[in-house]
Design an enzyme around this catalytic site. Structure first.
Site, PDB file in Angstrom:
ATOM      1  N   ASP A  17       0.813  -1.094  -0.218  1.00 33.99           N
ATOM      2  CA  ASP A  17       0.016   0.114  -0.088  1.00 33.99           C
ATOM      3  C   ASP A  17       0.467   1.559  -0.061  1.00 33.99           C
ATOM      4  OD1 ASP A  17      -2.237  -1.740   0.338  1.00 33.99           O
ATOM      5  OD2 ASP A  17      -2.757  -1.412   1.992  1.00 33.99           O
ATOM      6  N   GLU A 256       1.409  -6.088  -5.797  1.00 32.81           N
ATOM      7  CA  GLU A 256       0.529  -5.351  -6.675  1.00 32.81           C
ATOM      8  C   GLU A 256       1.881  -4.191  -7.592  1.00 32.81           C
ATOM      9  OE1 GLU A 256      -2.587  -1.117  -7.412  1.00 32.81           O
ATOM     10  OE2 GLU A 256      -2.900  -3.043  -6.238  1.00 32.81           O
TER      11      GLU A 256
END
Length: 356
Positions: A17, A256
């Site tokens: 994140d 990600e």
């Protein structure tokens, strides 16, 4: 004249994140926007982003008790993090108009992304009553928000010297040796991977800090494996991590942020998706492979699917690794396809100007 942006990031685990959030904040600032990067645990930035940020990028610590009510032109909550209620109240009270409120969602190639990108969620109660939040989905197609790509990234990569970068880290590629990077979650199939890598070709394995590095440090079998030598890397800043991917012939990435950076590297890669208890990661993995392998011949496509599934614990281990030469060509073609799409920051800025 740039706008003022408030970008909120809540660190869950594994640095994914904060990695995405910081890249976005840094890229917006590089394009002339003024950014406050609100983060609940900034400790990872010490190695991820060493040095002082530019003058138009400010790092601020936040928690639920945040009392700040001065609000910028655009507010982004990354991955559905809950904004402090006092800040939301400040958004509702902002004059002459409230900010553009965006929820930057997780990256996926699944079909719902195109349907959901840009949808609004009116707020009927609470501190944000009367506001509307808009969902912004990154993605790989023209009907999504695109991917993070800094201006000048590909030009810098074109002038990159991989051997010089390796030498700068005290590493030298031996004759006939393949260089592979490994950034992974805990994986019981690590030993299988090492055996397959060493069986195919002499390999220098560069292992990032984390679970995989710890597994190797605790594995006496690795020291006895022929055709394989490995090096434990320190924590790398984001620009240095990108260069690691550029320097390697094959990259194993996770989550990600590194998943996207591997695609910009234009090198063959294997993605370890974040495992979810409900099994939702399986369809998500398949959706990306369906898109990524569309233009690949059936046999190599089948080999890559088998390797990706095996590394993610979703299938049997293939008999051999796919061939790297055609995979490199495909990686370059896929990167060209992504470059043809508007990048994420450009789309965010364009949206902010339309609604500002």
């Amino acid at each position: 004249m740039g706008l003022k942006w408030d970008l909120f990031c809540q660190v869950i685990d594994n640095f994914g994140d904060v990695g995405v959030g910081w890249r976005l904040a840094r890229d917006l600032a590089a394009r002339g926007e003024t950014v406050r990067f609100w983060i609940d645990d900034p400790s990872a930035l010490q190695w991820m982003a060493p040095g002082a940020p530019p003058s138009n990028l400010e790092v601020r610590h936040w928690s639920e008790s945040l009392k700040e009510t001065t609000v910028g032109d655009v507010v982004i909550e990354t991955f559905g993090c809950e904004l402090p209620q006092a800040f939301v109240a400040g958004m509702a009270a902002r004059q002459p108009q409230p900010p553009l409120w965006l929820n930057l969602e997780y990256l996926s190639a699944e079909s719902y992304v195109e349907r959901s990108h840009g949808l609004s969620s009116p707020q009927f109660s609470g501190a944000g009553r009367g506001l509307s939040k808009q969902f912004f989905y990154p993605g790989f197609t023209a009907r999504t928000g695109g991917l993070l790509r800094e201006a000048g990234l590909l030009e810098e990569q074109a002038h990159f010297n991989s051997e010089a970068w390796l030498a700068g880290h005290g590493l030298v590629r031996r004759s006939g040796e393949r260089v592979v990077s490994l950034f992974a979650y805990p994986n019981p199939r690590l030993q299988d991977l090492l055996q397959q890598l060493s069986a195919q070709q002499a390999t220098l394995l560069l292992v990032c800090p984390g679970a995989a590095q710890q597994q190797l440090l605790e594995s006496p079998q690795v020291a006895c494996m022929q055709n394989l030598r490995w090096h434990a890397l320190p924590y790398l800043s984001q620009p240095e991590f990108d260069r690691l991917l550029w320097a390697c012939d094959l990259n194993f990435v996770r989550g990600e942020d590194s998943f996207v950076r591997a695609q910009w590297a234009g090198k063959p890669f294997v993605w370890q998706i974040y495992p979810q208890a409900d099994g939702a990661h399986g369809p998500k993995l398949e959706a990306f492979m369906d898109l990524w392998l569309q233009q690949v011949a059936s046999d190599p496509a089948r080999q890559w699917r088998a390797l990706w599934r095996a590394w993610n614990g979703l299938g049997d281990w293939p008999a051999a690794m796919p061939k790297m030469s055609p995979a490199l060509k495909h990686a370059e073609i896929w990167r060209e396809h992504l470059v043809s799409r508007a990048d994420l920051s450009s789309q965010l800025i364009e949206l902010s100007r339309k609604t500002g």
